[in-house]
Design an enzyme around this catalytic site. Structure first.
Site, PDB file in Angstrom:
ATOM      1  N   SER A   1       0.863  -1.175   0.000  1.00  0.00           N
ATOM      2  CA  SER A   1       0.000   0.000   0.000  1.00  0.00           C
ATOM      3  C   SER A   1       0.902   1.227   0.000  1.00  0.00           C
ATOM      4  CB  SER A   1      -0.861  -0.011   1.263  1.00  0.00           C
ATOM      5  OG  SER A   1      -1.509   1.224   1.443  1.00  0.00           O
TER       6      SER A   1
ATOM      7  N   TYR B   1      -2.449  -1.428  10.862  1.00  0.00           N
ATOM      8  CA  TYR B   1      -2.497  -1.794   9.429  1.00  0.00           C
ATOM      9  C   TYR B   1      -1.199  -1.381   8.742  1.00  0.00           C
ATOM     10  CZ  TYR B   1      -3.792  -1.599   4.482  1.00  0.00           C
ATOM     11  OH  TYR B   1      -3.819  -1.756   3.112  1.00  0.00           O
TER      12      TYR B   1
HETATM   13  N1  LIG Z   1      -8.636  -0.723  -1.390  1.00  0.00           N
HETATM   14  C1  LIG Z   1      -7.630   0.070  -1.065  1.00  0.00           C
HETATM   15  O1  LIG Z   1      -7.803   1.303  -0.986  1.00  0.00           O
HETATM   16  C2  LIG Z   1      -6.260  -0.495  -0.827  1.00  0.00           C
HETATM   17  C3  LIG Z   1      -5.192   0.405  -0.730  1.00  0.00           C
HETATM   18  C4  LIG Z   1      -3.913  -0.077  -0.510  1.00  0.00           C
HETATM   19  C5  LIG Z   1      -3.695  -1.440  -0.389  1.00  0.00           C
HETATM   20  N2  LIG Z   1      -4.736  -2.310  -0.473  1.00  0.00           N
HETATM   21  C6  LIG Z   1      -4.437  -3.739  -0.322  1.00  0.00           C
HETATM   22  O2  LIG Z   1      -4.974  -4.446  -1.410  1.00  0.00           O
HETATM   23  C7  LIG Z   1      -5.237  -5.805  -1.029  1.00  0.00           C
HETATM   24  C8  LIG Z   1      -6.630  -6.182  -1.482  1.00  0.00           C
HETATM   25  O3  LIG Z   1      -7.565  -5.367  -0.802  1.00  0.00           O
HETATM   26  P1  LIG Z   1      -8.925  -4.853  -1.509  1.00  0.00           P
HETATM   27  O4  LIG Z   1      -8.900  -3.384  -1.477  1.00  0.00           O
HETATM   28  O5  LIG Z   1      -9.139  -5.553  -2.773  1.00  0.00           O
HETATM   29  O6  LIG Z   1      -9.973  -5.321  -0.393  1.00  0.00           O
HETATM   30  P2  LIG Z   1     -11.246  -6.307  -0.522  1.00  0.00           P
HETATM   31  O7  LIG Z   1     -12.131  -5.865  -1.632  1.00  0.00           O
HETATM   32  O8  LIG Z   1     -11.811  -6.358   0.843  1.00  0.00           O
HETATM   33  O9  LIG Z   1     -10.597  -7.715  -0.904  1.00  0.00           O
HETATM   34  C9  LIG Z   1      -9.768  -8.376  -0.010  1.00  0.00           C
HETATM   35  C10 LIG Z   1      -9.638  -9.811  -0.433  1.00  0.00           C
HETATM   36  O10 LIG Z   1      -8.740 -10.465   0.481  1.00  0.00           O
HETATM   37  C11 LIG Z   1      -9.382 -11.646   0.914  1.00  0.00           C
HETATM   38  N3  LIG Z   1      -8.926 -12.148   2.195  1.00  0.00           N
HETATM   39  C12 LIG Z   1      -8.945 -11.547   3.405  1.00  0.00           C
HETATM   40  N4  LIG Z   1      -8.475 -12.381   4.346  1.00  0.00           N
HETATM   41  C13 LIG Z   1      -8.155 -13.531   3.700  1.00  0.00           C
HETATM   42  C14 LIG Z   1      -7.620 -14.772   4.117  1.00  0.00           C
HETATM   43  N5  LIG Z   1      -7.335 -15.028   5.407  1.00  0.00           N
HETATM   44  N6  LIG Z   1      -7.386 -15.722   3.189  1.00  0.00           N
HETATM   45  C15 LIG Z   1      -7.669 -15.501   1.874  1.00  0.00           C
HETATM   46  N7  LIG Z   1      -8.206 -14.357   1.435  1.00  0.00           N
HETATM   47  C16 LIG Z   1      -8.438 -13.393   2.336  1.00  0.00           C
HETATM   48  C17 LIG Z   1     -10.863 -11.302   0.930  1.00  0.00           C
HETATM   49  O11 LIG Z   1     -11.631 -12.476   0.986  1.00  0.00           O
HETATM   50  P3  LIG Z   1     -12.924 -12.610   1.943  1.00  0.00           P
HETATM   51  O12 LIG Z   1     -14.041 -12.018   1.153  1.00  0.00           O
HETATM   52  O13 LIG Z   1     -13.036 -14.080   2.182  1.00  0.00           O
HETATM   53  O14 LIG Z   1     -12.624 -11.835   3.204  1.00  0.00           O
HETATM   54  C18 LIG Z   1     -10.972 -10.554  -0.380  1.00  0.00           C
HETATM   55  O15 LIG Z   1     -11.054 -11.441  -1.465  1.00  0.00           O
HETATM   56  C19 LIG Z   1      -5.032  -5.857   0.488  1.00  0.00           C
HETATM   57  O16 LIG Z   1      -3.770  -6.437   0.773  1.00  0.00           O
HETATM   58  C20 LIG Z   1      -5.058  -4.390   0.901  1.00  0.00           C
HETATM   59  O17 LIG Z   1      -4.298  -4.154   2.068  1.00  0.00           O
HETATM   60  C21 LIG Z   1      -6.017  -1.867  -0.691  1.00  0.00           C
END
Ligand SMILES: NC(=O)c1ccc[n+]([C@@H]2O[C@H](COP(=O)([O-])OP(=O)(O)OC[C@H]3O[C@@H](n4cnc5c(N)ncnc54)[C@H](OP(=O)(O)O)[C@@H]3O)[C@@H](O)[C@H]2O)c1
Length: 293
Positions: free
Chosen positions: A136, A149
């Protein structure tokens, strides 16, 4: 490596992981989408992807996924591992429970490490492969209430940097992806975890009130996950993958400004906008709990 690659994506059932899996599939790669949500995995299968269960916090699940990948690829293993699964635990560092902090590190750090350990040996034996870790912009700068986080993402940055140097000799390239604020399920998950800490009696009530209503304020800066998917594709396929991708690129301004400006100034600004400057907040909503209701 051939042009079309075998790519496994963790956390592919929503958000960035799902968008990335679909993007790579559309580009002709063989994508193994993984996650915990069976319904979402079935939808990915219906869209033509291979999809298998993988909870990154479970050793049993990781071992089963590794066996399944070996079976699906006739022992070849992965060309590319995308470590994307993760979520955001937000709240005052002092207030967050030990169990919640450990669970956050279990997914974002220890889970990523365990999955990497499972799939790297086959790449090392072949002398080729890629590991792409989704960090991130918050892996290089810290917002108030995000300490835990951010700590997981700072840890991930350090691990990725070391892996990049350690694995290069085996033909394995390692990149880190640093998304800015992206429209996904991330905020909904964060807000549902924050809810139990929101209380009018908390010494951090004003900051919690701001945090609980921050979604709307920052949502207008959020963009879709496509730029992140494209960055991951570049890291997976380019002859010259970069060590670091900020997506969208303009989010690089944040960490750059943090280095440029004096700490007293950035602390003051963040404290002021985060309800941490001791000033009472607006009367309405009357309470942080009401803001989250
Ligand atoms: N969105 C942002 O603004 C942002 C910014 C910077 C970085 N990120 C990073 O991007 C990555 C993806 O996040 P996102 O924004 O796409 O969020 P998201 O829409 O909530 O997706 C997160 C994904 O991770 C999965 N997950 C969580 N815990 C898990 C586990 N124990 N085993 C397997 N899968 C798991 C979730 O599955 P479930 O549905 O089963 O929980 C979901 O498929 C993360 O690492 C996050 O820190 C996001």
């Amino acid at each position: 490596m051939s042009a079309k690659k075998i790519i496994l994506v963790t956390g592919a059932t929503a958000g960035i992981g799902k968008a990335t899996a679909l993007h790579l599939h559309a580009a002709g790669h063989r994508v193994i989408a993984t996650g915990r949500n069976e319904k979402a995995l079935a939808e990915l299968r219906a869209a033509g992807l291979e999809a298998i269960a993988l909870d990154v916090t479970s050793d049993v699940s990781i071992a089963a996924a590794k066996d399944e990948v070996d079976r699906l690829t006739s022992g070849h293993g992965l060309d590319v591992l995308v470590n994307n699964a993760g979520y955001g635990l937000f709240g005052p560092v002092e207030a967050l429970s030990d169990a919640d902090v450990r669970a956050q590190f279990d997914t974002n750090v220890f889970g990523l490490l365990a999955v990497t350990r499972a799939f790297v040996p086959a790449m090392r034996k072949r002398g080729a492969g890629r590991v792409i870790n989704v960090s991130s912009v918050g892996g290089r700068m810290v917002f108030p209430l995000g300490g835990v986080y951010h700590a997981t993402k700072f840890a991930l940055e350090a691990l990725t940097t070391a892996l990049r140097m350690e694995l290069r000799q085996f033909g394995i390239r390692v990149s880190v992806i640093e998304p800015g604020y992206i429209k996904t399920e991330f905020t909904a998950t964060t807000m549902s975890l924050l809810r139990k800490y929101v209380s009018d009696e908390s010494p951090y009530a004003a900051a919690l009130q701001v945090g609980a209503s921050a979604d709307e304020a920052v949502a207008r800066f959020a963009v879709g996950p496509e730029s992140v998917a494209r960055a991951i594709e570049h890291a997976a396929t380019s002859r010259w993958p970069r060590a670091r991708y900020v997506a969208p690129f303009y989010n690089a301004a944040g960490p750059w400004l943090m280095r440029l400006l004096p700490t007293w100034l950035t602390d003051w600004a963040f404290r002021r906008v985060s309800g941490l400057d001791g000033r009472p907040r607006l009367p309405a909503p009357a309470s942080p709990a009401a803001a989250l209701a």
